[in-house]
Design an enzyme around this catalytic site. Structure first.
Site, PDB file in Angstrom:
ATOM      1  N   SER A   9      43.629  29.638  42.818  1.00 54.58           N
ATOM      2  CA  SER A   9      42.518  28.856  42.270  1.00 54.58           C
ATOM      3  C   SER A   9      43.056  27.896  41.209  1.00 54.58           C
ATOM      4  O   SER A   9      44.050  28.202  40.538  1.00 54.58           O
ATOM      5  CB  SER A   9      41.527  29.827  41.619  1.00 54.58           C
TER       6      SER A   9
ATOM      7  N   TYR B  13      38.629  36.877  36.919  1.00 57.49           N
ATOM      8  CA  TYR B  13      38.917  35.998  38.069  1.00 57.49           C
ATOM      9  C   TYR B  13      40.238  35.239  37.881  1.00 57.49           C
ATOM     10  O   TYR B  13      41.160  35.397  38.693  1.00 57.49           O
ATOM     11  CB  TYR B  13      37.737  35.051  38.301  1.00 57.49           C
TER      12      TYR B  13
HETATM   13  N1  LIG Z   1      34.995  27.100  46.171  1.00 58.40           N
HETATM   14  C1  LIG Z   1      35.836  26.812  45.193  1.00 58.40           C
HETATM   15  O1  LIG Z   1      35.650  25.800  44.465  1.00 58.40           O
HETATM   16  C2  LIG Z   1      37.032  27.689  44.931  1.00 58.40           C
HETATM   17  C3  LIG Z   1      37.799  27.383  43.795  1.00 58.40           C
HETATM   18  C4  LIG Z   1      38.928  28.158  43.555  1.00 58.40           C
HETATM   19  C5  LIG Z   1      39.271  29.181  44.419  1.00 58.40           C
HETATM   20  N2  LIG Z   1      38.499  29.474  45.510  1.00 58.40           N
HETATM   21  C6  LIG Z   1      38.926  30.571  46.376  1.00 58.40           C
HETATM   22  O2  LIG Z   1      38.773  30.195  47.736  1.00 58.40           O
HETATM   23  C7  LIG Z   1      38.559  31.365  48.526  1.00 58.40           C
HETATM   24  C8  LIG Z   1      37.334  31.170  49.418  1.00 58.40           C
HETATM   25  O3  LIG Z   1      36.180  31.093  48.590  1.00 58.40           O
HETATM   26  P1  LIG Z   1      34.903  30.187  48.938  1.00 58.40           P
HETATM   27  O4  LIG Z   1      34.746  29.216  47.850  1.00 58.40           O
HETATM   28  O5  LIG Z   1      34.985  29.733  50.326  1.00 58.40           O
HETATM   29  O6  LIG Z   1      33.718  31.232  48.720  1.00 58.40           O
HETATM   30  P2  LIG Z   1      32.933  32.155  49.761  1.00 58.40           P
HETATM   31  O7  LIG Z   1      32.255  31.324  50.785  1.00 58.40           O
HETATM   32  O8  LIG Z   1      32.129  33.076  48.932  1.00 58.40           O
HETATM   33  O9  LIG Z   1      34.118  32.921  50.502  1.00 58.40           O
HETATM   34  C9  LIG Z   1      34.662  34.119  50.074  1.00 58.40           C
HETATM   35  C10 LIG Z   1      34.829  34.960  51.315  1.00 58.40           C
HETATM   36  O10 LIG Z   1      35.570  36.120  50.952  1.00 58.40           O
HETATM   37  C11 LIG Z   1      34.987  37.191  51.634  1.00 58.40           C
HETATM   38  N3  LIG Z   1      35.287  38.459  51.002  1.00 58.40           N
HETATM   39  C12 LIG Z   1      34.943  38.909  49.775  1.00 58.40           C
HETATM   40  N4  LIG Z   1      35.393  40.150  49.598  1.00 58.40           N
HETATM   41  C13 LIG Z   1      36.031  40.504  50.729  1.00 58.40           C
HETATM   42  C14 LIG Z   1      36.708  41.656  51.166  1.00 58.40           C
HETATM   43  N5  LIG Z   1      36.800  42.767  50.402  1.00 58.40           N
HETATM   44  N6  LIG Z   1      37.263  41.657  52.400  1.00 58.40           N
HETATM   45  C15 LIG Z   1      37.174  40.573  53.200  1.00 58.40           C
HETATM   46  N7  LIG Z   1      36.523  39.457  52.869  1.00 58.40           N
HETATM   47  C16 LIG Z   1      35.952  39.426  51.635  1.00 58.40           C
HETATM   48  C17 LIG Z   1      33.492  36.905  51.621  1.00 58.40           C
HETATM   49  O11 LIG Z   1      32.886  37.659  52.630  1.00 58.40           O
HETATM   50  P3  LIG Z   1      31.504  38.486  52.397  1.00 58.40           P
HETATM   51  O12 LIG Z   1      30.490  37.675  53.073  1.00 58.40           O
HETATM   52  O13 LIG Z   1      31.736  39.783  52.999  1.00 58.40           O
HETATM   53  O14 LIG Z   1      31.307  38.608  50.920  1.00 58.40           O
HETATM   54  C18 LIG Z   1      33.473  35.413  51.875  1.00 58.40           C
HETATM   55  O15 LIG Z   1      33.412  35.128  53.268  1.00 58.40           O
HETATM   56  C19 LIG Z   1      38.422  32.531  47.534  1.00 58.40           C
HETATM   57  O16 LIG Z   1      39.651  33.215  47.437  1.00 58.40           O
HETATM   58  C20 LIG Z   1      38.103  31.827  46.225  1.00 58.40           C
HETATM   59  O17 LIG Z   1      38.479  32.586  45.105  1.00 58.40           O
HETATM   60  C21 LIG Z   1      37.377  28.746  45.775  1.00 58.40           C
END
Ligand SMILES: NC(=O)c1ccc[n+]([C@@H]2O[C@H](COP(=O)([O-])OP(=O)(O)OC[C@H]3O[C@@H](n4cnc5c(N)ncnc54)[C@H](OP(=O)(O)O)[C@@H]3O)[C@@H](O)[C@H]2O)c1
Length: 279
Positions: free
Chosen positions: A133, A146
């Protein structure tokens, strides 16, 4: 046809990456946990195979490895994408269960998944992308679990990169810096939620000094769409034969590493303190 496995692929960034890889001719195994795969935009596309994989479950990870090994015997690309935001509050009163859960999903999960896939990645001389991140460059009051878990994953990713290099496996980390996904749909009460993690009388004491994240950052920060973000990741991290150790991808995020290169740590901390402090 090249093969990828992506964790947390039913929503957000993971969903966007599945669509991008599928459209460029990859076979993609899409890991999901609670979000229903039928609701994903990749549902029923050719060469997309949904597989249940909770990254906290050794059984799920073993089943996914066995399935891909049986189907193709190797893996070209693992994207450790699953993650959770954590809501542990100030360190003095941190909810330690929430803190541990954040590490389970953001650090121990990617480690377990990468370890389990290393033999298949060696077979293909493949690549691991660990999603950290842009927050690895920040210091955030009331929200340490986080960024700290993501800093740990970034360090782990560098260790993996060194150890796997002799076997032709490339390891890199992806630092998203603002993408429109369920994780960034914060809602109006997010500030209140953050304060509610702190019991009184500590809450009032911290309120004298700090702003919650929503009040400090406001709602005018820019986000990439998941599709545009996936394009960037594909172009910068998937297509090239070799990668750099990390890629910071997001609107307006490029300056963050420079702060750390140019300024002593205390001066960087002063910037975040000013940003998150009551004036
Ligand atoms: N969006 C941003 O601006 C941003 C910024 C920095 C970093 N990130 C990183 O990017 C990645 C994707 O995030 P996103 O923004 O796309 O958010 P998101 O749509 O909430 O995606 C997170 C995914 O992780 C899954 N997950 C959570 N716990 C899990 C587990 N124990 N086993 C398997 N899957 C699990 C969730 O599935 P469930 O439906 O089961 O919860 C969800 O599909 C994450 O690592 C996040 O920290 C995102």
């Amino acid at each position: 046809m090249k093969t990828a496995f992506i964790t947390g692929a039913a929503t957000g960034i993971g969903e966007g990456l599945v669509l991008k890889l599928q459209s460029t001719g990859w076979r993609v195994y899409a890991g999901y946990r609670s979000a229903a795969p039928e609701n994903s935009r990749w549902h029923q596309l050719d060469n997309v195979v949904p597989l249940r994989c909770d990254v906290q479950s050794e059984d799920d990870i073993r089943c996914v490895v066995e399935r891909i090994e049986g189907d193709v015997g190797q893996l070209d690309l693992l994207i450790n994408n699953a993650g959770c935001p954590g809501n542990s509050g100030v360190i003095e009163a941190a909810d330690m269960d929430d803190y541990r859960r954040t590490f389970e999903i953001n650090f121990w999960g990617p480690l377990a998944v990468a370890q389990a896939f290393m033999p298949l990645l060696r077979n293909a001389k493949g690549r691991i992308v660990n999603t950290t991140s842009a927050s690895v460059y920040l210091t955030i009051p009331m929200g340490s679990s986080y960024p700290v878990s993501k800093v740990a994953l970034k360090a782990l990713s560098n260790h993996m990169r060194m150890e796997m290099a002799p076997f032709g496996v490339d390891v890199t980390s992806l630092e998203p810096g603002g993408v429109e996904t369920p994780m960034t749909e914060l809602g109006d009460d997010v500030g209140e939620m953050q304060w509610n993690t702190i019991p009184e009388p500590l809450r009032s004491q911290y309120k004298q000094y700090f702003l919650d994240g929503a009040s400090a950052i406001g709602d005018n920060f820019k986000l990439y769409s998941a599709a545009h973000f996936a394009e960037q990741v594909y172009k910068k991290m998937i297509v090239p034969k070799k990668t750099k150790p990390s890629y910071l991808i997001g609107p307006g995020a490029a300056a963050l590493p420079w702060l750390h290169r140019l300024l002593p740590t205390q001066q960087v901390l002063n910037i975040w303190t000013r940003m998150f402090s009551k004036k």
